[in-house]
Each structure stands twice: as structure tokens, then as C-alpha cells.
Design a protein around this motif. Structure first.
Motif, PDB file in Angstrom:
ATOM      1  N   PHE A   1       0.844  -1.204   0.000  1.00 45.84           N
ATOM      2  CA  PHE A   1       0.000   0.000   0.000  1.00 45.84           C
ATOM      3  C   PHE A   1       0.879   1.255   0.000  1.00 45.84           C
ATOM      4  O   PHE A   1       0.595   2.225  -0.701  1.00 45.84           O
ATOM      5  N   MET A   2       1.945   1.213   0.805  1.00 42.50           N
ATOM      6  CA  MET A   2       2.845   2.370   0.865  1.00 42.50           C
ATOM      7  C   MET A   2       3.513   2.607  -0.487  1.00 42.50           C
ATOM      8  O   MET A   2       3.664   3.748  -0.935  1.00 42.50           O
ATOM      9  N   GLY A   3       3.909   1.530  -1.158  1.00 38.97           N
ATOM     10  CA  GLY A   3       4.489   1.675  -2.493  1.00 38.97           C
ATOM     11  C   GLY A   3       3.505   2.308  -3.461  1.00 38.97           C
ATOM     12  O   GLY A   3       3.875   3.163  -4.267  1.00 38.97           O
ATOM     13  N   LEU A   4       2.234   1.898  -3.380  1.00 40.43           N
ATOM     14  CA  LEU A   4       1.212   2.488  -4.246  1.00 40.43           C
ATOM     15  C   LEU A   4       1.031   3.970  -3.945  1.00 40.43           C
ATOM     16  O   LEU A   4       0.862   4.783  -4.861  1.00 40.43           O
ATOM     17  N   PHE A   5       1.096   4.334  -2.656  1.00 36.70           N
ATOM     18  CA  PHE A   5       0.993   5.750  -2.311  1.00 36.70           C
ATOM     19  C   PHE A   5       2.131   6.548  -2.944  1.00 36.70           C
ATOM     20  O   PHE A   5       1.916   7.658  -3.446  1.00 36.70           O
ATOM     21  N   VAL A   6       3.342   5.999  -2.915  1.00 38.41           N
ATOM     22  CA  VAL A   6       4.488   6.725  -3.465  1.00 38.41           C
ATOM     23  C   VAL A   6       4.312   6.936  -4.967  1.00 38.41           C
ATOM     24  O   VAL A   6       4.728   7.971  -5.509  1.00 38.41           O
ATOM     25  N   MET A   7       3.676   5.995  -5.652  1.00 38.06           N
ATOM     26  CA  MET A   7       3.414   6.205  -7.073  1.00 38.06           C
ATOM     27  C   MET A   7       2.471   7.400  -7.251  1.00 38.06           C
ATOM     28  O   MET A   7       2.682   8.242  -8.128  1.00 38.06           O
ATOM     29  N   GLY A   8       1.412   7.474  -6.427  1.00 42.63           N
ATOM     30  CA  GLY A   8       0.531   8.640  -6.477  1.00 42.63           C
ATOM     31  C   GLY A   8       1.254   9.913  -6.083  1.00 42.63           C
ATOM     32  O   GLY A   8       0.972  10.999  -6.610  1.00 42.63           O
ATOM     33  N   HIS A   9       2.196   9.785  -5.160  1.00 47.36           N
ATOM     34  CA  HIS A   9       3.035  10.909  -4.741  1.00 47.36           C
ATOM     35  C   HIS A   9       3.839  11.441  -5.925  1.00 47.36           C
ATOM     36  O   HIS A   9       3.938  12.660  -6.137  1.00 47.36           O
ATOM     37  N   ASP A  10       4.407  10.531  -6.725  1.00 48.32           N
ATOM     38  CA  ASP A  10       5.120  10.957  -7.940  1.00 48.32           C
ATOM     39  C   ASP A  10       4.174  11.677  -8.899  1.00 48.32           C
ATOM     40  O   ASP A  10       4.562  12.662  -9.550  1.00 48.32           O
ATOM     41  N   CYS A  11       2.939  11.188  -8.973  1.00 41.84           N
ATOM     42  CA  CYS A  11       1.950  11.858  -9.835  1.00 41.84           C
ATOM     43  C   CYS A  11       1.732  13.293  -9.378  1.00 41.84           C
ATOM     44  O   CYS A  11       1.638  14.218 -10.197  1.00 41.84           O
ATOM     45  N   GLY A  12       1.631  13.491  -8.076  1.00 37.63           N
ATOM     46  CA  GLY A  12       1.413  14.822  -7.535  1.00 37.63           C
ATOM     47  C   GLY A  12       2.545  15.784  -7.842  1.00 37.63           C
ATOM     48  O   GLY A  12       2.331  16.995  -7.978  1.00 37.63           O
ATOM     49  N   HIS A  13       3.757  15.248  -7.966  1.00 36.59           N
ATOM     50  CA  HIS A  13       4.919  16.088  -8.283  1.00 36.59           C
ATOM     51  C   HIS A  13       5.146  16.241  -9.779  1.00 36.59           C
ATOM     52  O   HIS A  13       6.017  17.005 -10.189  1.00 36.59           O
ATOM     53  N   GLY A  14       4.404  15.498 -10.588  1.00 34.52           N
ATOM     54  CA  GLY A  14       4.639  15.543 -12.024  1.00 34.52           C
ATOM     55  C   GLY A  14       5.843  14.743 -12.451  1.00 34.52           C
ATOM     56  O   GLY A  14       6.319  14.888 -13.585  1.00 34.52           O
ATOM     57  N   SER A  15       6.352  13.862 -11.578  1.00 30.54           N
ATOM     58  CA  SER A  15       7.509  13.038 -11.926  1.00 30.54           C
ATOM     59  C   SER A  15       7.097  11.643 -12.386  1.00 30.54           C
ATOM     60  O   SER A  15       7.953  10.804 -12.646  1.00 30.54           O
ATOM     61  N   PHE A  16       5.790  11.395 -12.467  1.00 30.32           N
ATOM     62  CA  PHE A  16       5.291  10.120 -12.976  1.00 30.32           C
ATOM     63  C   PHE A  16       5.355  10.100 -14.506  1.00 30.32           C
ATOM     64  O   PHE A  16       5.788   9.122 -15.102  1.00 30.32           O
ATOM     65  N   SER A  17       4.911  11.183 -15.109  1.00 31.82           N
ATOM     66  CA  SER A  17       4.975  11.311 -16.568  1.00 31.82           C
ATOM     67  C   SER A  17       4.981  12.789 -16.929  1.00 31.82           C
ATOM     68  O   SER A  17       4.843  13.663 -16.061  1.00 31.82           O
TER      69      SER A  17
ATOM     70  N   HIS B   1      13.848  16.347  -2.402  1.00 39.52           N
ATOM     71  CA  HIS B   1      13.416  17.679  -1.990  1.00 39.52           C
ATOM     72  C   HIS B   1      14.034  18.772  -2.839  1.00 39.52           C
ATOM     73  O   HIS B   1      13.380  19.776  -3.122  1.00 39.52           O
ATOM     74  N   MET B   2      15.269  18.588  -3.240  1.00 37.78           N
ATOM     75  CA  MET B   2      15.887  19.601  -4.088  1.00 37.78           C
ATOM     76  C   MET B   2      15.221  19.658  -5.457  1.00 37.78           C
ATOM     77  O   MET B   2      15.009  20.728  -6.020  1.00 37.78           O
ATOM     78  N   PHE B   3      14.862  18.470  -5.988  1.00 32.92           N
ATOM     79  CA  PHE B   3      14.321  18.401  -7.349  1.00 32.92           C
ATOM     80  C   PHE B   3      13.164  17.401  -7.378  1.00 32.92           C
ATOM     81  O   PHE B   3      13.366  16.201  -7.575  1.00 32.92           O
ATOM     82  N   THR B   4      11.965  17.904  -7.174  1.00 31.33           N
ATOM     83  CA  THR B   4      10.802  17.016  -7.082  1.00 31.33           C
ATOM     84  C   THR B   4      10.460  16.369  -8.422  1.00 31.33           C
ATOM     85  O   THR B   4       9.675  15.414  -8.458  1.00 31.33           O
ATOM     86  N   LYS B   5      11.024  16.842  -9.512  1.00 30.78           N
ATOM     87  CA  LYS B   5      10.738  16.265 -10.824  1.00 30.78           C
ATOM     88  C   LYS B   5      11.538  14.998 -11.103  1.00 30.78           C
ATOM     89  O   LYS B   5      11.344  14.349 -12.139  1.00 30.78           O
ATOM     90  N   ILE B   6      12.448  14.627 -10.212  1.00 34.07           N
ATOM     91  CA  ILE B   6      13.208  13.395 -10.412  1.00 34.07           C
ATOM     92  C   ILE B   6      12.305  12.204 -10.088  1.00 34.07           C
ATOM     93  O   ILE B   6      11.807  12.089  -8.966  1.00 34.07           O
ATOM     94  N   PRO B   7      12.065  11.301 -11.038  1.00 30.25           N
ATOM     95  CA  PRO B   7      11.260  10.101 -10.738  1.00 30.25           C
ATOM     96  C   PRO B   7      11.944   9.239  -9.685  1.00 30.25           C
ATOM     97  O   PRO B   7      13.176   9.271  -9.543  1.00 30.25           O
TER      98      PRO B   7
END
Length: 375
Positions: free
Chosen positions: A109-125, A316-322
Motif C-alpha cells: 500500500f505504501m508503495g502504491l501511495f508513493v506512485m501517487g506521490h510521484d503523480c502529484g509532483h509531475g515526476s510520474f509522466s 526535496h531539491m528536485f521534485t521532478k526526479i522520478p
């Protein structure tokens, strides 16, 4: 790069992860927490120059494959327990299987949250709509209003380490009269996480369910859609309860949800709480100081299962890093700026207990404090 290449890359990453577990000398090790940051810090641009440019480019295919992996893991764990439990009459074995399932499923579940977290930062795609769709669905499954959390989390990144503007776990001014005794053991773990979503963090409370909060102004439509998907998940849980009963719902979903919530409390607290890691007053804070005042931690066997979220300084320095480029970016950063590295290799749970005690004893600071360090 096609999807076949991406699959091969993921397999290679998993093999590498297994090697890291078996050979501790190759892990990212802690450098030093006993020295403060130097006064003359590099700029964001200077730090960015030492990191390979490809680390900032998300691969849609690779991100989707990681998300699919998380979903398959969750479904496989669920189905496996569903069919294994009836096969044994030994109560002790049933209990053992359930506890193991809770730990593994809560981690997934935590891993799935982190994927959504990447989405929120725009680092998913590179595609904002895809990011928001994947983030909304994945977070709704975990009972998190995605878009509201996305906005409060962006506020956290905007003011990291600023005790007057950060989002959570900041020291409180004496005039704010916080109640130390009201802090539950471990912040209530999973219960504390969901309580935070509902009422926010004292004294700057933001409810993720209040569409009229100033932080969500101009985003009412997206926030409403997040609440609708949240409600849809609640409806599905209710239908499941009517069909199978509360005990089955608790064992298969609610208990792992609590474990995941406990991950959230432990991980987010340890990202920003450690001895000799400063909290700055607003007038004494700047972006680089704030982002570098975070701590890298390795989560051992689950480090890659939760997508390396403990590798936190460069996030934290670069939230766009996947997430799949964080450790590579961190190695280049550490090589170029060893004096700026903050990391801790103490076991996670003992580190959490130690720092929670310090927080509980030292969270109240003077109204005129410009920098605060836990002693």
C-alpha cells in the motif's frame, strides 16, 4: 526507449536491489550528522549541474509498469491469503499468516501511495492529466483526497524546514500553547495519519475535506473529483462489508491500511527530524537551506518496495526526479558535495522512537527563536 527495454530495465533494477541487500558495503551509507551545513551553500542550479540530465526525465512507460507492479502485488497478496486461510485448521498458523499479510500488504500500500506521490509532483509522466488520473485512483484506494493532499504537500516542499510555514512536525512557538501531553505515542501511527487528513496539524490546521480552505482556492473542481473518488472507495468498502462482514474487511483491507498509515507517519517524521538538523524561522530561512535540511535513510528490505522514498535530499531539491532515478542522482550529489550530505543508517524503528521522545520533550520553542536543533 520501448516498453520491452523498460521491462528489462526494471528487471535489472530488481536484480541490483537484491545484490544491495546481500552486500551492505554497496548501500548508500550515512556520512555525518554531527556537522552543521556550511554558511556558503551552492545554488539550486549549481547542484543541478552535477546530476545527469536524464535523471530529470520521467518515462511514462516505466512509471506505468511500476504502478502496474504495485497493483499486481496487492492483488496477489490478497488472493493468496484468501485461498490459503481456509486450507488450515491451525489457529496459530492462521494468525501468523494474517500478521505476515498485514506487514507485506501494508508495505505494498505504501508503495502504491508513493506512485501517487510521484503523480502529484509531475515526476510520474510528462502528461498532467495522466498524472492526476493515476494519482486520484491510487490515493482514493488508500482513502486519501489526492488533489487536496497534492496541494498541501506542495506547500510542504515550498517551505521545508521553515517552522513558521511548513506543513507538519514543525516545532511550535511557546505563544501557540501546544499541549505536549496530547501527543499520542508515535503520533497515533496509522490513526494519526488519517486524523491529520481530516483536521490538519496544530497550529496551522488544514482539513483535506474542506473545499473552502484558502489553500484549495481555484482548485475546487479537482478537489471535488478527489472527494467523489474517495466516496466511491468508501461505497465499495461498504458493499464488501455487507457481502463478507466486518472481520473480513478488517483483515484484508483495514489492518493493512493502518500499517500503511503508520508508514506515512514514521517516514514523513524521519525525513525531517534528527539531531543537528535545523528548523529555521521564516526570516532566517531560504529554499536551499530548507531542502538540504532533510535526511536520507535506507529502509532495508522494503527500501525498493516503497520506491526509495527514504532517499530524500535529492527528492526535496528536485521534485521532478522520478523515484527510479533518485539513488543515481544522490550518488552524483554526494560525490560533488560531501559536506552537504545528511543521512542516518540507524534502524528505522529505533530511530523513530528516539526522535519521537526528543520531539515530545523539545517541540516547544521560544517565540524569538531563529534556528532550532533537537538536542
Amino acid at each position: 526507449m520501448n516498453c520491452v527495454t523498460e521491462v528489462n530495465s526494471i528487471i535489472a533494477s530488481l536484480i541490483k536491489a537484491a545484490f544491495l541487500y546481500s552486500n551492505p558495503q554497496t548501500k548508500i551509507r550515512g556520512i555525518n550528522l554531527d556537522t552543521q551545513l556550511p554558511k556558503n551553500l551552492p545554488s539550486v542550479i549549481e547542484i543541478k549541474r552535477v546530476i545527469p540530465s536524464h535523471c530529470f526525465v520521467p518515462s511514462t512507460c516505466r512509471s506505468l509498469l511500476y504502478a502496474l507492479k504495485d497493483v499486481v502485488q496487492i492483488l496477489f497478496a490478497w488472493v493468496l491469503l484468501w485461498y490459503l486461510l481456509p486450507l488450515t485448521n491451525w489457529i496459530a498458523l492462521k494468525v501468523l499468516m494474517i500478521f505476515v499479510y498485514w506487514g507485506i500488504q501494508g508495505t505494498f500500500f505504501m508503495g502504491l501511495f508513493v506512485m501517487g506521490h510521484d503523480c502529484g509532483h509531475g515526476s510520474f509522466s510528462k502528461y498532467r492529466l495522466l498524472n492526476d488520473v493515476v494519482g486520484t485512483i491510487s490515493h482514493a484506494f488508500l482513502f486519501v483526497p489526492y488533489y487536496q493532499w497534492k496541494l498541501t504537500h506542495q506547500n510542504h516542499h515550498k517551505f521545508t524546514g521553515n517552522m513558521d510555514k511548513d506543513e507538519v512536525f514543525y516545532p511550535a512557538r511557546a505563544s501557540q500553547k501546544p499541549s505536549i501531553n496530547s501527543v499520542l505515542p508515535g503520533f497515533g501511527y496509522g490513526i494519526g495519519w488519517f486524523t491529520y487528513l481530516f483536521i490538519g496539524y496544530f497550529p496551522r490546521r488544514v482539513s483535506h475535506f474542506n473545499l473552502f480552505d484558502e489553500m484549495f482556492r481555484g482548485h475546487e473542481v479537482a478537489c471535488t473529483l478527489s472527494l467523489l473518488t474517495y466516496g466511491m472507495n468508501g461505497t465499495l468498502c461498504y458493499w464488501f462489508y455487507l457481502s463478507y462482514g466486518f472481520k473480513i474487511l478488517f483483515v484484508f483491507y483495514l489492518a493493512p491500511l493502518f500499517i500503511y498509515g503508520s508508514y506515512m507517519v514514521i517516514v514523513t517524521f524521519l525525513h525531517h527530524s534528527e539531531v543537528n538538523i535545523p528548523w529555521y524561522a521564516d526570516q532566517n530561512w531560504n529554499y536551499v537551506k530548507g531542502q538540504l535540511s532533510t535526511i536520507d535513510r535506507n529502509y532495508g528490505l522494503v527500501h525498493h518496495a516503497i520506491h526509495c522514498i527514504g532517499t530524500h535530499q535529492m527528492h526535496h531539491m528536485f521534485t521532478k526526479i522520478p523515484h527510479y532515478h533518485l539513488e543515481e542522482a544522490t550518488r552524483h550529489f554526494r560525490s560533488a558535495f560531501p559536506e552537504l550530505v545528511k543521512s542516518c543508517d540507524e534502524p528505522i524503528l529505533s530511530s523513530f522512537v528516539r526522535m519521537f521522545k526528543k520531539y515530545n520533550q523539545q517541540q516547544v520553542v521560544a517565540d524569538n527563536a531563529l534556528e532550532v536543533y533537537y538536542k
